[in-house]
Structures are given as C-alpha cells and as structure tokens.
Scaffold this active site. Structure first.
Site, short mmCIF file in Angstrom:
data_model
loop_
_atom_site.label_atom_id
_atom_site.label_comp_id
_atom_site.label_asym_id
_atom_site.label_seq_id
_atom_site.Cartn_x
_atom_site.Cartn_y
_atom_site.Cartn_z
N ARG A 1 31.40 1.33 -11.96
CA ARG A 1 30.53 -0.01 -12.14
C ARG A 1 31.34 -0.30 -13.35
NH1 ARG A 1 29.60 1.34 -16.82
NH2 ARG A 1 28.61 -0.48 -16.94
N GLY A 2 31.31 -1.57 -13.83
CA GLY A 2 31.97 -2.05 -15.11
C GLY A 2 33.19 -2.94 -14.57
N ALA A 3 33.21 -4.22 -14.98
CA ALA A 3 34.09 -5.08 -14.00
C ALA A 3 35.65 -4.55 -14.19
CB ALA A 3 34.20 -6.26 -14.71
N ARG B 1 30.71 -6.30 -4.22
CA ARG B 1 29.79 -6.84 -5.47
C ARG B 1 30.45 -8.21 -6.04
NH1 ARG B 1 28.47 -3.08 -10.56
NH2 ARG B 1 26.56 -4.46 -10.38
N GLN C 1 22.08 1.09 -18.09
CA GLN C 1 23.30 1.49 -18.36
C GLN C 1 23.68 1.68 -19.80
OE1 GLN C 1 22.52 -0.98 -16.28
NE2 GLN C 1 24.13 -1.53 -14.74
N ASP D 1 31.63 -9.85 -17.08
CA ASP D 1 31.98 -9.49 -15.65
C ASP D 1 32.84 -10.57 -15.17
OD1 ASP D 1 29.34 -7.94 -16.08
OD2 ASP D 1 30.44 -6.88 -14.54
N ASN E 1 27.51 -11.68 -18.01
CA ASN E 1 27.46 -10.45 -18.29
C ASN E 1 25.89 -9.90 -17.69
OD1 ASN E 1 28.43 -7.81 -19.38
ND2 ASN E 1 27.05 -8.14 -20.96
N LYS E 2 25.80 -8.61 -17.83
CA LYS E 2 24.47 -7.81 -17.60
C LYS E 2 23.24 -8.67 -17.95
CE LYS E 2 24.35 -5.25 -15.55
NZ LYS E 2 24.03 -5.04 -13.92
#
Ligand code: MRU
Length: 364
Positions: free
Chosen positions: A53-55, A90, A200, A241, A251-252
């Site tokens: 995960r993570g862009a 995603r 996370q 992201d 972002n998150k």
C-alpha cells in the site's frame, strides 16, 4: 532502508528473475514476512488486500503486475485486460494509473515476443525513479525541518498515516526529510497519528521510525489539534495519494482535520509527493474518487494477543453499521507548500507548473 543490517527495498525480483517479492505489510509490526507474486492476478490481489500500500508502492507493484502479465499473454488484448484489472484494484492513488499507462506506452510499439523483457526493464526503471524522487524529496524537506530548528530544541513533526519507505520503493515521501534530518544530527521527534481504521501510523510508521532510531510517540488520531494548540508541533508533513492540478491534496482520511488544526494554530502544513502523484487531468480535488472500504475495518481491530497470536476483535455492537471512507481532500489553501523531487512549491497550479512545466503543458 535496512532491516537488521540488511538493505531492503519494498519490492524486488526473486532469483528466478521474474517472480516479484514484496514485504507483507499486513503482518507488520508484529512479524516481518515477504511474499512472492508470481502472476499478474497475485500482484492485483496484493494491492487490493493492502499487502502493499502507499501510492508510489501501489504504482511500482502495478508496473511489475504488467510485467508479469506480459509473460502470461503479451498480446494487445492480454495487456489491456491486465491493465484494467490492475487499475480497478484501488481507485484513489493516481500512481496506479500513472504506472500502468507508462507501461502500456512503453510496450505498445514493441512486438509481443519482446514485451516481457521490455516490461521488466520498464518496471525496474519506475522503481529506480521512485527511489531517486523520494531521496530528492528528502533533501528538499530536510531544509524545511532545519528552518524550523533553533539549533537547540528538538523539532516536533506530526505525520498522518504511513508515508515512509514502506509506502514507496525506498525512503518514503513525508518521512524522507525526517530520516535525512535525523541522520544529519538534527534532533527530531515525530508525533505519529495512529490512523484509524487500518492503523498505518501505529503499525507501520512507528515500526519504521523505531527501526531507524528516530524518536516518536504514537497519538490517538484526535490528539493533534490539542498538541498544536499547546505549541508542541513545529510542522506537519504528510504524503499524498493524488494531488490535483490546483494543489488540492488527497491523503488518508483525517489528513484534512489535521490541516484545519494546523491552519488555526499557524503550524506549517506540508504535503510531500513525487510527480507521479500529481493528476494534471483534475482541475481540483473535488473530482478525486474516494475509496470506500469494507466496514469490517472500522467495526473490528486486529492486534497481538498475549499468546503471540494475531487476533481480530469486534469494537462495535453486533449488527451495527459503519462507514469506511479511506481518504479525504485537503484544499490547497490549507497547504503551506508541496515538497517534490524538484523542490518546494506553492500548493497551486502556478506553483506546480513552475516545477513541472512539461507535465502541465502535456495535460493542458
Ligand atoms: O490506504 P493506504 O495505506 O495505501 O494509504 C496511504 C496513504 O494515505 C499515504 O499517506 C500516501 O499513499 C502517501 S505514500 C508516500
């Protein structure tokens, strides 16, 4: 980055030269496991289940997913089907689309027989470029941390989610400046938002910082505003992201609330992101698709039992409903500046286009 003295990236090729290996991030921080991805479907599954995960890392995995697909069926139709499957995993991180389109562009002029070899070379290039970009983000961001340092007192940085090396191929985006400042002797302490629902921050950022010896404290997601009111945060650095062409930053979930609190307390709020995260096709952040994930991630939580086993327990009443919005958009007006591999710029179309004129012109 190193794990017990062994240098690691988050994605690499196995000795057979084609199987892709990744760190299983669902097992961290309690276990360090790697996972082999032998097919493009396995690469897609690793993205959708958040093994990776993570862009930027999602983009890198998708690039290798295309390379695996080129081994399976290198025809135009085969690659198009794999691209569609990977892009659908995603919806929010634009690095995914960016990487798949880059791979398709590279492979289109090559005859099917030569595509697999070319695809592996292109995926490796995407990974190397991500490492170089994050390293440069670290350099530019380190200057901002130094600016906040009075030469004596510890600099307190607040971050949300995990935008460290685990979220990229190496270095990270938001954490790269912190690693560089720490390594250069600037005293840095990080407030780590736990980042519900998938934690996370508590699981991944805390693990990374601890491994690197950077002092940190995990805080409940709602604590940041209080700390800012009391002068205990010098700056915020988050990842992204997808950044719209006007500098709105997605972002998150929860990032926006941190930016509001930072604005109210005159705390600088930076977003660190590589060019692959800028979506020049979107005029503003309003159009960014926000992923909605399974409600079980909100209603349940997983942790380590005293027996040493990972257990999942329910938090909410049986039968109750929950909503799980994975990202939010912070308007550009709340972002002090954007840290990129080419330098630091205003969160605006002019600022971004000043650093990336060719990309801005290409998508105009
Ligand atoms: O849902 P995740 O864990 O993929 O979300 C990750 C983030 O929101 C990160 O902050 C973002 O991808 C930047 S990564 C350098």
């Amino acid at each position: 980055m190193q794990i017990d003295g062994v240098p690691y990236r988050t994605i690499w090729l196995a000795e057979d030269g084609h199987t892709v290996e990744v760190i299983d991030q669902t097992a961290l921080p309690h276990a360090f496991r790697t996972l082999a991805l032998a097919t493009s479907d396995e690469a897609a599954r690793a993205i959708s289940t958040m093994v990776v995960r993570g862009a930027p890392l999602i983009g890198a995995t998708a690039a290798y997913g295309m390379a695996l697909a080129a081994r399976e069926d290198a025809s135009d139709e085969g690659l198009a089907a794999a691209a569609a499957r990977l892009v659908a995993t995603r919806p929010t991180a634009v690095n995914l689309r960016w990487a798949v389109e880059a791979m398709q562009r590279d492979l289109a002029p090559i005859a099917p027989a030569g595509r697999a070899e070319a695809a592996y070379a292109a995926a490796a290039r995407i990974c190397d470029e991500d490492v170089a970009a994050c390293e440069a983000i670290g350099r530019h961001g380190e200057a901002l941390i130094r600016k906040a340092w009075d030469g004596r007192r510890t600099v307190n940085v607040l971050t949300h989610c995990n935008a460290g090396w685990l979220a990229t191929v190496d270095w990270g985006t938001a954490l790269a400046p912190i690693y560089r400042a720490h390594d250069a002797g600037v005293p840095v302490h990080v407030w780590v938002d736990e980042t519900r629902p998938r934690n996370q921050g508590a699981a991944l950022t805390a693990w990374e910082l601890q491994r690197h010896g950077v002092p940190y404290t995990v805080i409940a997601d709602n604590a940041g505003g209080h700390l800012m009111q009391h002068g205990r945060v010098d700056l915020c650095i988050v990842g992204s992201d997808r950044c719209a062409a006007n500098g709105d930053v997605c972002n998150k979930i929860g990032t926006y609330l941190k930016a509001l609190a930072a604005h109210d307390n005159a705390v600088p709020f930076y977003a660190a992101l590589p060019a692959s995260t800028i979506d020049w096709r979107l005029a503003s952040g309003r159009a960014i698709p926000i992923e909605e994930r399974d409600e079980a991630e909100v209603t349940h939580i997983t942790g380590l039992a005293p027996s040493g086993e990972a257990v999942t327990v329910r938090l909410t009443p049986e039968g109750g409903r929950a909503a799980n919005f994975a990202f939010d958009v912070t308007p550009a007006r709340l972002v002090t500046a954007i840290i990129t591999e080419r330098g630091v710029c205003a969160a605006s179309r002019e600022g971004l286009a000043g650093l990336f004129p060719e990309a801005a012109a290409a998508e105009a």
